[in-house]
Design a protein around this motif. Sequence first.
Motif, mmCIF file in Angstrom:
data_model
loop_
_atom_site.group_PDB
_atom_site.id
_atom_site.type_symbol
_atom_site.label_atom_id
_atom_site.label_comp_id
_atom_site.label_asym_id
_atom_site.label_seq_id
_atom_site.Cartn_x
_atom_site.Cartn_y
_atom_site.Cartn_z
ATOM 1 N N GLY A 116 -60.731 64.559 -42.945
ATOM 2 C CA GLY A 116 -61.048 65.616 -41.989
ATOM 3 C C GLY A 116 -61.964 66.620 -42.640
ATOM 4 O O GLY A 116 -61.518 67.623 -43.204
ATOM 5 N N LEU A 117 -63.275 66.336 -42.608
ATOM 6 C CA LEU A 117 -64.227 67.175 -43.341
ATOM 7 C C LEU A 117 -64.932 68.148 -42.394
ATOM 8 O O LEU A 117 -66.144 68.247 -42.349
ATOM 9 N N GLY A 118 -64.110 68.856 -41.607
ATOM 10 C CA GLY A 118 -64.637 69.967 -40.829
ATOM 11 C C GLY A 118 -64.715 71.200 -41.704
ATOM 12 O O GLY A 118 -64.831 71.107 -42.938
ATOM 13 N N ALA A 119 -64.623 72.363 -41.077
ATOM 14 C CA ALA A 119 -64.748 73.608 -41.840
ATOM 15 C C ALA A 119 -63.593 73.765 -42.838
ATOM 16 O O ALA A 119 -63.824 74.019 -44.022
ATOM 17 N N ILE A 120 -62.361 73.602 -42.363
ATOM 18 C CA ILE A 120 -61.203 73.769 -43.251
ATOM 19 C C ILE A 120 -61.192 72.686 -44.322
ATOM 20 O O ILE A 120 -60.961 72.955 -45.514
ATOM 21 N N GLY A 121 -61.427 71.439 -43.935
ATOM 22 C CA GLY A 121 -61.452 70.356 -44.915
ATOM 23 C C GLY A 121 -62.517 70.559 -45.971
ATOM 24 O O GLY A 121 -62.285 70.293 -47.165
ATOM 25 N N SER A 122 -63.682 71.049 -45.555
ATOM 26 C CA SER A 122 -64.762 71.305 -46.512
ATOM 27 C C SER A 122 -64.389 72.422 -47.479
ATOM 28 O O SER A 122 -64.700 72.356 -48.674
ATOM 29 N N TYR A 140 -61.322 73.282 -48.514
ATOM 30 C CA TYR A 140 -60.355 72.801 -49.508
ATOM 31 C C TYR A 140 -60.968 71.736 -50.413
ATOM 32 O O TYR A 140 -60.571 71.625 -51.585
ATOM 33 N N ALA A 141 -61.924 70.982 -49.909
ATOM 34 C CA ALA A 141 -62.646 70.053 -50.786
ATOM 35 C C ALA A 141 -63.369 70.828 -51.879
ATOM 36 O O ALA A 141 -63.370 70.433 -53.055
ATOM 37 N N PHE A 142 -63.978 71.943 -51.513
ATOM 38 C CA PHE A 142 -64.657 72.794 -52.497
ATOM 39 C C PHE A 142 -63.672 73.316 -53.542
ATOM 40 O O PHE A 142 -63.923 73.231 -54.754
ATOM 41 N N ILE A 143 -62.543 73.840 -53.077
ATOM 42 C CA ILE A 143 -61.535 74.373 -54.001
ATOM 43 C C ILE A 143 -61.065 73.286 -54.963
ATOM 44 O O ILE A 143 -60.982 73.477 -56.182
ATOM 45 N N LEU A 144 -60.765 72.103 -54.440
ATOM 46 C CA LEU A 144 -60.274 71.006 -55.279
ATOM 47 C C LEU A 144 -61.344 70.509 -56.240
ATOM 48 O O LEU A 144 -61.040 70.093 -57.367
ATOM 49 N N SER A 145 -62.597 70.555 -55.816
ATOM 50 C CA SER A 145 -63.689 70.060 -56.668
ATOM 51 C C SER A 145 -63.866 70.899 -57.925
ATOM 52 O O SER A 145 -64.494 70.454 -58.889
ATOM 53 N N ARG A 146 -63.304 72.103 -57.949
ATOM 54 C CA ARG A 146 -63.474 72.981 -59.097
ATOM 55 C C ARG A 146 -62.530 72.641 -60.258
ATOM 56 O O ARG A 146 -62.663 73.199 -61.346
ATOM 57 N N ILE A 179 -66.356 78.508 -41.067
ATOM 58 C CA ILE A 179 -67.013 77.737 -40.016
ATOM 59 C C ILE A 179 -67.997 76.769 -40.653
ATOM 60 O O ILE A 179 -68.518 77.022 -41.744
ATOM 61 N N GLN A 180 -68.231 75.656 -39.982
ATOM 62 C CA GLN A 180 -69.273 74.716 -40.381
ATOM 63 C C GLN A 180 -70.376 74.819 -39.327
ATOM 64 O O GLN A 180 -70.293 74.219 -38.265
ATOM 65 N N ALA A 181 -71.397 75.632 -39.635
ATOM 66 C CA ALA A 181 -72.440 75.927 -38.658
ATOM 67 C C ALA A 181 -73.294 74.714 -38.359
ATOM 68 O O ALA A 181 -73.796 74.543 -37.243
ATOM 69 N N SER A 182 -73.503 73.870 -39.350
ATOM 70 C CA SER A 182 -74.238 72.623 -39.188
ATOM 71 C C SER A 182 -73.679 71.641 -40.204
ATOM 72 O O SER A 182 -72.975 72.042 -41.137
ATOM 73 N N PRO A 183 -73.946 70.350 -40.059
ATOM 74 C CA PRO A 183 -73.320 69.368 -40.935
ATOM 75 C C PRO A 183 -73.495 69.674 -42.422
ATOM 76 O O PRO A 183 -74.616 69.824 -42.913
ATOM 77 N N GLY A 184 -72.374 69.807 -43.127
ATOM 78 C CA GLY A 184 -72.405 70.039 -44.568
ATOM 79 C C GLY A 184 -72.723 71.463 -44.978
ATOM 80 O O GLY A 184 -72.835 71.748 -46.172
ATOM 81 N N ILE A 185 -72.848 72.386 -44.012
ATOM 82 C CA ILE A 185 -73.160 73.794 -44.299
ATOM 83 C C ILE A 185 -71.976 74.640 -43.845
ATOM 84 O O ILE A 185 -71.689 74.738 -42.649
ATOM 85 N N VAL A 186 -71.288 75.268 -44.800
ATOM 86 C CA VAL A 186 -70.041 75.966 -44.519
ATOM 87 C C VAL A 186 -70.170 77.435 -44.910
ATOM 88 O O VAL A 186 -70.684 77.760 -45.985
#
Length: 319
Positions: A11-17, A19-25, A135-142
């Motif tokens: 689920g790589l919407g705004a919330i998923g993106s 938490y993906a960022f947080i985990l990637s650190r 928010i994810q304003a456009s694909p891959g942009i959060v």
Amino acid sequence: MSDRIDVLVYGLGAIGSFYAFILSRSDRVRLTVVARSNYEAVQANGININSENHGQHNFRPHRVVKSIAEISPVDYVVCAHKAINQDDVVAQLQPAIDSRTTIVIIQNGVGNEEPFRKHFPNNTIITCVTWVGVIQASPGIVTHGKSEATQMGLFPNPKVESQVEQQRLGTFADLLRRGKTQVQVAEDIQTYRWRKVVWNVAWNSLTALTMVDTQTWLKSSEDATPFTRQLMQEVINIARGCGVPLKDDLVDQLMDKINSLPGIGSSMQTDCKNGRPMEIDVILGFPVRKSRELGIQAPFLETLYVLLRAVDGRLRAAQ
């Protein structure tokens, strides 16, 4: 568990993106994401996040896939997808889950854990409440504002040793802390879930049905505030019937909170505007079913649930 931790974000919407960022650190995490509508953008350019708290970053997950069928079992599956058609979606997660996998649920609503437990009776489940404004304003942009907090706890499984479950919970909480986000581990996590659903029942429902923001709704008539307060009180009564000890003064706390903010919309309103199915079942449907089972009167809640189901049916028919 090895030092390297395989994590899948589904689920790589705004919330998923976020938490993906947080985990990637965390250098312990090998991160895979399942991307659908934003697959091409994320595969080509990674994920860009502009955060008031964390600054501007671009990061690339270890692996980006289109389908869960491409995945082998991982240590943690983070479910950040919209809580719609839960049974069908949960069943699709099977390729990523084996006996060692811990399932992390980061979704709105209550009762979310039940489909996961039914499909995966032998796995540890961590359930989370998130207060992240993103928010994810456009694909891959959060874009992320200042709102940022996560409460988490176990949905206990008597088939798994308590010590093992606590270890898995502690490890995941540590991964989020390494990502520099605020985490609270709570034994009474269902209290936090129901507190948020009191908020969401009110503001998701009312903004989606009226298509106005929260302050416009509250100023729309002299009846708007008492209507909202009664709606919240009904959900509190249902929570108490389910053994969750919410207090009546929660209504005052949540009304003070909304009145401290400018007029805001909601995720349900956004989904409705964009012709997407809404998270009606986990936000309103589960409390309605519990009210009927327990014989607790909830006329305001029932009315909104019936109306929103009609709107949601129209949206689904148009897809």
